[in-house]
Design a protein around this motif. Structure first.
Motif, PDB file in Angstrom:
ATOM      1  N   LEU A   1      38.670  45.396  29.197  1.00  0.00           N
ATOM      2  CA  LEU A   1      37.443  45.605  29.949  1.00  0.00           C
ATOM      3  C   LEU A   1      37.544  45.015  31.346  1.00  0.00           C
ATOM      4  N   GLU A   2      38.071  43.799  31.453  1.00  0.00           N
ATOM      5  CA  GLU A   2      38.184  43.160  32.762  1.00  0.00           C
ATOM      6  C   GLU A   2      39.111  43.956  33.676  1.00  0.00           C
ATOM      7  N   GLY A   3      40.193  44.455  33.140  1.00  0.00           N
ATOM      8  CA  GLY A   3      41.123  45.263  33.926  1.00  0.00           C
ATOM      9  C   GLY A   3      40.471  46.539  34.434  1.00  0.00           C
ATOM     10  N   LEU A   4      39.662  47.168  33.579  1.00  0.00           N
ATOM     11  CA  LEU A   4      38.953  48.380  33.987  1.00  0.00           C
ATOM     12  C   LEU A   4      37.943  48.072  35.081  1.00  0.00           C
ATOM     13  N   GLU A   5      37.225  46.959  34.934  1.00  0.00           N
ATOM     14  CA  GLU A   5      36.244  46.579  35.962  1.00  0.00           C
ATOM     15  C   GLU A   5      36.925  46.351  37.307  1.00  0.00           C
ATOM     16  N   GLU A   6      38.050  45.652  37.300  1.00  0.00           N
ATOM     17  CA  GLU A   6      38.782  45.403  38.547  1.00  0.00           C
ATOM     18  C   GLU A   6      39.302  46.694  39.157  1.00  0.00           C
TER      19      GLU A   6
ATOM     20  N   ALA B   1      38.828  51.037  43.246  1.00  0.00           N
ATOM     21  CA  ALA B   1      38.664  52.464  43.520  1.00  0.00           C
ATOM     22  C   ALA B   1      37.366  52.730  44.288  1.00  0.00           C
ATOM     23  N   LEU B   2      36.286  52.066  43.898  1.00  0.00           N
ATOM     24  CA  LEU B   2      35.008  52.266  44.590  1.00  0.00           C
ATOM     25  C   LEU B   2      35.073  51.749  46.021  1.00  0.00           C
ATOM     26  N   SER B   3      35.849  50.703  46.257  1.00  0.00           N
ATOM     27  CA  SER B   3      35.997  50.153  47.606  1.00  0.00           C
ATOM     28  C   SER B   3      36.642  51.147  48.557  1.00  0.00           C
ATOM     29  N   GLU B   4      37.359  52.120  48.015  1.00  0.00           N
ATOM     30  CA  GLU B   4      38.016  53.133  48.831  1.00  0.00           C
ATOM     31  C   GLU B   4      37.047  54.210  49.316  1.00  0.00           C
TER      32      GLU B   4
ATOM     33  N   VAL C   1      32.366  45.375  39.989  1.00  0.00           N
ATOM     34  CA  VAL C   1      31.822  46.179  38.895  1.00  0.00           C
ATOM     35  C   VAL C   1      31.708  45.313  37.649  1.00  0.00           C
ATOM     36  N   VAL C   2      30.573  45.414  36.970  1.00  0.00           N
ATOM     37  CA  VAL C   2      30.358  44.748  35.685  1.00  0.00           C
ATOM     38  C   VAL C   2      29.937  45.838  34.695  1.00  0.00           C
ATOM     39  N   LEU C   3      30.672  45.934  33.595  1.00  0.00           N
ATOM     40  CA  LEU C   3      30.386  46.929  32.563  1.00  0.00           C
ATOM     41  C   LEU C   3      29.966  46.233  31.277  1.00  0.00           C
TER      42      LEU C   3
ATOM     43  N   ALA D   1      26.200  49.774  33.559  1.00  0.00           N
ATOM     44  CA  ALA D   1      27.119  49.360  34.613  1.00  0.00           C
ATOM     45  C   ALA D   1      26.318  48.797  35.779  1.00  0.00           C
ATOM     46  N   LEU D   2      26.860  47.752  36.387  1.00  0.00           N
ATOM     47  CA  LEU D   2      26.295  47.161  37.595  1.00  0.00           C
ATOM     48  C   LEU D   2      27.371  47.186  38.655  1.00  0.00           C
ATOM     49  N   VAL D   3      27.028  47.723  39.824  1.00  0.00           N
ATOM     50  CA  VAL D   3      27.955  47.752  40.949  1.00  0.00           C
ATOM     51  C   VAL D   3      27.284  47.015  42.097  1.00  0.00           C
ATOM     52  N   VAL D   4      27.948  45.976  42.590  1.00  0.00           N
ATOM     53  CA  VAL D   4      27.464  45.234  43.754  1.00  0.00           C
ATOM     54  C   VAL D   4      28.462  45.500  44.870  1.00  0.00           C
ATOM     55  N   CYS D   5      27.955  46.078  45.976  1.00  0.00           N
ATOM     56  CA  CYS D   5      28.861  46.432  47.069  1.00  0.00           C
ATOM     57  C   CYS D   5      28.167  46.231  48.414  1.00  0.00           C
ATOM     58  N   ASP D   6      28.984  46.179  49.465  1.00  0.00           N
ATOM     59  CA  ASP D   6      28.451  45.968  50.814  1.00  0.00           C
ATOM     60  C   ASP D   6      27.533  47.110  51.242  1.00  0.00           C
ATOM     61  N   GLY D   7      27.853  48.328  50.896  1.00  0.00           N
ATOM     62  CA  GLY D   7      27.055  49.484  51.316  1.00  0.00           C
ATOM     63  C   GLY D   7      26.004  49.896  50.321  1.00  0.00           C
TER      64      GLY D   7
END
Length: 163
Positions: A55-60, A65-68, A77-79, A126-132
């Motif tokens: 799970l941790e590997g998938l989140e990373e 990928a989302l940062s791209e 990402v937290v799942l 899923a929780l996604v925390v990002c700059d944008g």
């Protein structure tokens, strides 16, 4: 009735003696024990085991990928999982009522159980925390990406802006 010519038979045996020797050695090697423990307990029928799911590997990986995606910036990402998945192994019913897990040999004394079915984990949210995360178009792109990867619906995905 024809008599057997022992002289000709002896010559033929002499001709193929090395082939016969190699066959005998091969049979003897196949009869040697494989090193498995005969007293080792076997799992119950239709044994289910947890899948090796990182799970941790998938989140990373999802965060990278989302940062791209344009406008996302750095993403975390937290799942959460509703179940951890399982795998069902094939079993062999013995006459005495015992069951044994069916295994196949992978060579070099390696044996692996035969999988009948694998159920992968199901995601709960899923929780996604990002700059944008404050931009609506960025949120939509992130929402579509996370939904495509996890199979979650839009109400199960939360996207927030990083502080």
């Amino acid at each position: 009735m024809q008599k057997m010519d022992w002289k000709r038979t002896g010559e033929k045996l002499q001709k193929y003696k090395y082939v016969g020797l190699i066959l005998c050695i091969g049979v003897a090697l196949m009869l040697l024990p494989t090193g498995s423990d005969p007293g080792k307990k076997t799992p119950p029928p239709e044994q289910t085991t947890g899948l090796a799911f990182d799970l941790e590997g998938l989140e990373e990986e999802m965060g990278r990928a989302l940062s791209e995606i344009r406008g996302v910036g750095e993403a975390t990402v937290v799942l959460s999982l509703s179940d951890s998945g399982e795998e069902v192994l094939a079993v062999d019913q013995q006459a005495e009522g015992e069951t044994k897990t069916v295994v196949v040999s992978g060579g070099s004394y390696v044996q692996q159980p035969v999988r009948v079915k694998s159920k992968y984990p199901r995601f709960q949210g899923a929780l996604v925390v990002c700059d944008g995360g404050g931009n609506a178009s960025v949120k939509l792109e992130v929402l579509k990406a996370v939904s495509a990867i996890t199979g979650l619906s839009s109400d199960q995905i939360s996207i927030s802006q990083r502080k």
